[in-house]
Design a protein around this motif. Structure first.
Motif, PDB file in Angstrom:
ATOM      1  N   ILE A 178      -7.890   5.040  -8.846  1.00 47.51           N
ATOM      2  CA  ILE A 178      -7.494   3.649  -8.625  1.00 47.51           C
ATOM      3  C   ILE A 178      -6.283   3.327  -9.489  1.00 47.51           C
ATOM      4  O   ILE A 178      -6.359   3.375 -10.716  1.00 47.51           O
ATOM      5  CB  ILE A 178      -8.653   2.691  -8.971  1.00 47.51           C
ATOM      6  CG1 ILE A 178      -9.849   2.968  -8.060  1.00 47.51           C
ATOM      7  CG2 ILE A 178      -8.206   1.234  -8.829  1.00 47.51           C
ATOM      8  CD1 ILE A 178     -11.096   2.206  -8.453  1.00 47.51           C
ATOM      9  N   TYR A 179      -5.178   3.020  -8.824  1.00 50.96           N
ATOM     10  CA  TYR A 179      -3.953   2.677  -9.546  1.00 50.96           C
ATOM     11  C   TYR A 179      -3.525   1.222  -9.312  1.00 50.96           C
ATOM     12  O   TYR A 179      -2.583   0.751  -9.941  1.00 50.96           O
ATOM     13  CB  TYR A 179      -2.808   3.594  -9.122  1.00 50.96           C
ATOM     14  CG  TYR A 179      -2.952   5.009  -9.627  1.00 50.96           C
ATOM     15  CD1 TYR A 179      -2.612   5.347 -10.932  1.00 50.96           C
ATOM     16  CD2 TYR A 179      -3.447   6.013  -8.789  1.00 50.96           C
ATOM     17  CE1 TYR A 179      -2.742   6.638 -11.393  1.00 50.96           C
ATOM     18  CE2 TYR A 179      -3.582   7.322  -9.248  1.00 50.96           C
ATOM     19  CZ  TYR A 179      -3.235   7.622 -10.550  1.00 50.96           C
ATOM     20  OH  TYR A 179      -3.376   8.914 -11.014  1.00 50.96           O
ATOM     21  N   GLY A 180      -4.213   0.538  -8.412  1.00 47.22           N
ATOM     22  CA  GLY A 180      -3.847  -0.837  -8.132  1.00 47.22           C
ATOM     23  C   GLY A 180      -5.030  -1.630  -7.632  1.00 47.22           C
ATOM     24  O   GLY A 180      -5.996  -1.064  -7.107  1.00 47.22           O
ATOM     25  N   MET A 194      -8.550   1.661  -2.300  1.00 47.17           N
ATOM     26  CA  MET A 194      -7.550   1.834  -3.345  1.00 47.17           C
ATOM     27  C   MET A 194      -7.516   3.286  -3.833  1.00 47.17           C
ATOM     28  O   MET A 194      -6.451   3.815  -4.161  1.00 47.17           O
ATOM     29  CB  MET A 194      -7.828   0.882  -4.510  1.00 47.17           C
ATOM     30  CG  MET A 194      -7.628  -0.588  -4.167  1.00 47.17           C
ATOM     31  SD  MET A 194      -5.937  -0.946  -3.609  1.00 47.17           S
ATOM     32  CE  MET A 194      -6.122  -2.634  -3.003  1.00 47.17           C
ATOM     33  N   LYS A 195      -8.683   3.937  -3.868  1.00 51.52           N
ATOM     34  CA  LYS A 195      -8.716   5.361  -4.237  1.00 51.52           C
ATOM     35  C   LYS A 195      -8.010   6.206  -3.193  1.00 51.52           C
ATOM     36  O   LYS A 195      -7.323   7.183  -3.520  1.00 51.52           O
ATOM     37  CB  LYS A 195     -10.160   5.824  -4.397  1.00 51.52           C
ATOM     38  CG  LYS A 195     -10.814   5.387  -5.688  1.00 51.52           C
ATOM     39  CD  LYS A 195     -12.230   5.945  -5.808  1.00 51.52           C
ATOM     40  CE  LYS A 195     -12.883   5.502  -7.114  1.00 51.52           C
ATOM     41  NZ  LYS A 195     -14.270   6.022  -7.238  1.00 51.52           N
ATOM     42  N   GLU A 196      -8.181   5.841  -1.931  1.00 50.58           N
ATOM     43  CA  GLU A 196      -7.489   6.568  -0.866  1.00 50.58           C
ATOM     44  C   GLU A 196      -5.981   6.441  -1.015  1.00 50.58           C
ATOM     45  O   GLU A 196      -5.233   7.417  -0.876  1.00 50.58           O
ATOM     46  CB  GLU A 196      -7.932   6.038   0.499  1.00 50.58           C
ATOM     47  CG  GLU A 196      -7.320   6.794   1.678  1.00 50.58           C
ATOM     48  CD  GLU A 196      -7.727   6.231   3.025  1.00 50.58           C
ATOM     49  OE1 GLU A 196      -7.284   6.776   4.050  1.00 50.58           O
ATOM     50  OE2 GLU A 196      -8.468   5.226   3.053  1.00 50.58           O
ATOM     51  N   LEU A 197      -5.521   5.229  -1.326  1.00 49.17           N
ATOM     52  CA  LEU A 197      -4.084   5.028  -1.537  1.00 49.17           C
ATOM     53  C   LEU A 197      -3.589   5.815  -2.742  1.00 49.17           C
ATOM     54  O   LEU A 197      -2.458   6.289  -2.762  1.00 49.17           O
ATOM     55  CB  LEU A 197      -3.786   3.534  -1.748  1.00 49.17           C
ATOM     56  CG  LEU A 197      -4.029   2.580  -0.579  1.00 49.17           C
ATOM     57  CD1 LEU A 197      -3.702   1.155  -1.000  1.00 49.17           C
ATOM     58  CD2 LEU A 197      -3.193   2.974   0.639  1.00 49.17           C
ATOM     59  N   GLY A 198      -4.441   5.941  -3.778  1.00 49.84           N
ATOM     60  CA  GLY A 198      -4.043   6.584  -5.030  1.00 49.84           C
ATOM     61  C   GLY A 198      -4.395   8.050  -5.121  1.00 49.84           C
ATOM     62  O   GLY A 198      -4.337   8.617  -6.225  1.00 49.84           O
ATOM     63  N   PRO A 211       0.810  -1.225   0.000  1.00 50.60           N
ATOM     64  CA  PRO A 211       0.000   0.000   0.000  1.00 50.60           C
ATOM     65  C   PRO A 211       0.841   1.272   0.000  1.00 50.60           C
ATOM     66  O   PRO A 211       0.525   2.239  -0.714  1.00 50.60           O
ATOM     67  CB  PRO A 211      -0.826  -0.127   1.285  1.00 50.60           C
ATOM     68  CG  PRO A 211      -0.972  -1.609   1.476  1.00 50.60           C
ATOM     69  CD  PRO A 211       0.338  -2.180   1.032  1.00 50.60           C
ATOM     70  N   GLU A 212       1.924   1.270   0.776  1.00 50.99           N
ATOM     71  CA  GLU A 212       2.776   2.449   0.846  1.00 50.99           C
ATOM     72  C   GLU A 212       3.476   2.716  -0.488  1.00 50.99           C
ATOM     73  O   GLU A 212       3.585   3.866  -0.933  1.00 50.99           O
ATOM     74  CB  GLU A 212       3.826   2.274   1.959  1.00 50.99           C
ATOM     75  CG  GLU A 212       3.262   2.193   3.363  1.00 50.99           C
ATOM     76  CD  GLU A 212       2.612   0.858   3.680  1.00 50.99           C
ATOM     77  OE1 GLU A 212       1.795   0.806   4.624  1.00 50.99           O
ATOM     78  OE2 GLU A 212       2.902  -0.145   2.973  1.00 50.99           O
ATOM     79  N   GLU A 262      -3.824   4.618 -14.362  1.00 50.06           N
ATOM     80  CA  GLU A 262      -5.060   4.493 -13.590  1.00 50.06           C
ATOM     81  C   GLU A 262      -5.912   3.349 -14.136  1.00 50.06           C
ATOM     82  O   GLU A 262      -5.875   3.033 -15.330  1.00 50.06           O
ATOM     83  CB  GLU A 262      -5.834   5.812 -13.589  1.00 50.06           C
ATOM     84  CG  GLU A 262      -6.257   6.318 -14.966  1.00 50.06           C
ATOM     85  CD  GLU A 262      -7.638   5.821 -15.364  1.00 50.06           C
ATOM     86  OE1 GLU A 262      -8.292   5.133 -14.562  1.00 50.06           O
ATOM     87  OE2 GLU A 262      -8.037   6.089 -16.505  1.00 50.06           O
ATOM     88  N   LEU A 263      -6.690   2.737 -13.217  1.00 50.55           N
ATOM     89  CA  LEU A 263      -7.529   1.588 -13.571  1.00 50.55           C
ATOM     90  C   LEU A 263      -9.014   1.873 -13.358  1.00 50.55           C
ATOM     91  O   LEU A 263      -9.833   0.953 -13.396  1.00 50.55           O
ATOM     92  CB  LEU A 263      -7.114   0.366 -12.727  1.00 50.55           C
ATOM     93  CG  LEU A 263      -5.650  -0.076 -12.846  1.00 50.55           C
ATOM     94  CD1 LEU A 263      -5.361  -1.196 -11.858  1.00 50.55           C
ATOM     95  CD2 LEU A 263      -5.330  -0.520 -14.266  1.00 50.55           C
ATOM     96  N   ASP A 264      -9.357   3.135 -13.110  1.00 52.44           N
ATOM     97  CA  ASP A 264     -10.760   3.493 -12.846  1.00 52.44           C
ATOM     98  C   ASP A 264     -11.675   3.052 -13.989  1.00 52.44           C
ATOM     99  O   ASP A 264     -12.765   2.512 -13.742  1.00 52.44           O
ATOM    100  CB  ASP A 264     -10.890   4.999 -12.636  1.00 52.44           C
ATOM    101  CG  ASP A 264     -10.131   5.485 -11.425  1.00 52.44           C
ATOM    102  OD1 ASP A 264     -10.775   5.824 -10.431  1.00 52.44           O
ATOM    103  OD2 ASP A 264      -8.882   5.524 -11.476  1.00 52.44           O
ATOM    104  N   THR A 265     -11.261   3.301 -15.214  1.00 52.12           N
ATOM    105  CA  THR A 265     -12.094   2.968 -16.374  1.00 52.12           C
ATOM    106  C   THR A 265     -12.399   1.481 -16.418  1.00 52.12           C
ATOM    107  O   THR A 265     -13.537   1.073 -16.676  1.00 52.12           O
ATOM    108  CB  THR A 265     -11.398   3.401 -17.682  1.00 52.12           C
ATOM    109  OG1 THR A 265     -11.106   4.795 -17.615  1.00 52.12           O
ATOM    110  CG2 THR A 265     -12.292   3.130 -18.876  1.00 52.12           C
TER     111      THR A 265
END
Length: 480
Positions: free
Chosen positions: A152-154, A144-148, A107-108, A121-124
């Motif tokens: 969403i990147y992962g 995942m959005k909070e991390l990114g 996560p870090e 990004e992987l949102d789409t």
């Protein structure tokens, strides 16, 4: 102990059987409904090692995607651990040199790489109808959005979680109300203390087992994590353990430990060399019916069920699970869920579509179906496949939304050798408080003062390192 020693080999064999069954079934297993391509593509995937990749992820994927030629790259360190080595710099160097298309990040690391523009990004992808995001565990995409930083990147194919297991028969025997989801730590300890505390250690009943978290620092840290507390402010480089909130947490932990209701494991007491596998199973006091509640992970379900077959007359008979304790101020989230295997797409990848398709598949409903019976301690991220045949409350493992733990928040921004030294000091101070040699107030004040001194010292050392490196470089090159 042949059976115990061969566990890992059995697991790999089970994965192989499940994998090949999925392939031979002829079902449409392509994640997200994406179309296969006839065009050959190469894909470089980062993982622990090649063998574990193919046993856990790659075998089914390769069989279903013969058009993709996969290369596994690993950053496993060889040789003894070097505390002076800058692990972050080593990791960055590995990525720059190997350039995997699919990265496996903590996560870090995901947060750092997203901030630096190193990920796609992987949102789409997650918004596509065929991805069926509604069957993902609650809160996963938000986490995942909070991390990114809002995108969403992962994504992770699995997660680890804990729950409170409880023995229904013991609760009924002593007329104590059954545990509930979303209890506070105070409520959990109150329930545990309603069980009798008399009798010899190996004969009596205990209200609660928390594994090896039997020291004040460890138990307090666990409670503090559920309340989103931090011992250090990494941004200001200030130690913050001496606060009313932390005092209340450690007082709660101390009361619980001194109540006599908690069973704690002895880390030096496990000797399995002369045990049968049945002895090993019954060594756990919850399985043996001597502990009313126990904090454990998903793998424990397999041990309980095996004990009910192997040592049926002596093993626990009726049990269920509830969520881990929560902060009453934030009852719907918990840091006890972890995603230590997050897949992301390298922004420099020349095979982005293949990389996204790989992530799509290993986080899909079909992949979850194939791997849901492995019982390796983790769960697939699709709720449809988190269940058992006995109608236990499996939602306890995922109904709380994942939350980042603040205990080690921004750990990588602290001086490299700070936290271990500070942790040792805090442990010793709290041991003194537990033994009655000093007050809890004094222990926390001393831990904070000494911790701050170490922070200043380690910051000074870190500032001196560039100068030392420059001198070393000049000496090596022969310049004056």
């Amino acid at each position: 102990m042949d059976e115990l020693k061969s566990f890992s080999y059995k697991r790999i064999g089970l994965i192989t059987v499940l994998s090949m069954s999925a392939v031979l079934s002829g079902c449409n297993l392509i994640g997200g409904g994406a179309q296969k391509s006839e065009e050959k593509s190469a894909l470089k995937v980062m993982y622990y090692d090649e063998r574990s990749f193919y046993s856990q992820l790659g075998m089914v994927y390769s069989a279903l995607h013969p058009e993709v030629d996969i290369t596994v790259v690993t950053n496993q360190q060889s040789g003894p651990y070097d505390p002076q080595k800058d692990m972050k710099a080593e990791f960055d160097k590995f990525i720059d040199e190997k350039q995997p298309d699919v990265l496996m990040l903590t996560p870090e690391q995901l947060t750092e790489y997203a901030e630096d523009g190193k990920l796609l990004e992987l949102d789409t992808m997650t918004e596509e109808k065929t991805y069926n995001k509604e069957t993902l565990i609650p809160g996963l995409l938000d986490y995942m959005k909070e991390l990114g930083g809002g995108k969403i990147y992962g994504l992770s194919s699995s997660f680890y979680s804990q729950a409170i297991f409880y023995n229904k028969d013991l609760f009924n025997k002593y007329g104590i109300p059954l545990p509930e989801d979303r209890m506070s730590w105070d409520k959990l300890f109150e329930l545990a203390q309603r069980f009798p505390t008399d009798g010899a250690k190996d004969k009596r009943v205990y209200g609660l087992s928390l594994g090896y978290n039997g020291e004040l620092y460890q138990l307090g840290s666990m409670i503090g994590a559920s309340q989103n507390l931090s011992m250090v402010n990494a941004a200001s480089k200030q130690v913050t353990i001496n606060s009313p909130a932390w005092k209340n947490v450690f007082q709660t932990a101390m009361n619980g430990l001194k109540s006599g209701a908690l069973y704690t494991e002895d880390p030096n007491g496990m000797n399995t060399s002369s045990q049968t596998y049945e002895d090993y199973l019954l060594r756990d006091p919850f399985i043996a019916g001597k502990v009313a509640m126990k904090l454990e992970g998903a793998y424990f379900i397999g041990q309980i069920k095996e004990s009910q077959t192997r040592v049926k007359d002596k093993a626990i008979k009726s049990w269920d699970i509830v969520t881990v304790p929560v902060d009453p101020q934030s009852p719907d989230s918990s840091p006890n869920m972890s995603f230590n295997q997050i897949f992301a797409v390298n922004a420099k990848s020349v095979n982005t579509e293949a990389a996204k398709e790989f992530i799509r598949y290993v986080t899909s409903d079909e992949y979850a179906r194939v791997t849901s019976k492995l019982q390796d301690g983790s769960f697939p991220v699709r709720t449809n496949y988190i269940k058992d045949d006995d109608n236990h409350n499996m939602k306890a493992f995922y109904s709380l939304k994942p939350a980042k733990s603040s205990i080690y928040k921004d750990y990588d921004k602290l001086p490299q050798n700070f936290f271990m030294q500070f942790m040792n000091i805090a442990q010793e101070e709290l041991k003194s408080a537990f033994a009655g040699k000093k007050s809890l107030d004094d222990a926390l004040a001393t831990a904070q003062t000494k911790g701050q001194q170490i922070m200043v010292q380690e910051q000074a050392k870190q500032k001196d390192k560039p100068a030392e490196a420059a001198v070393t470089e000049k000496t090596a090159s022969g310049t004056n």
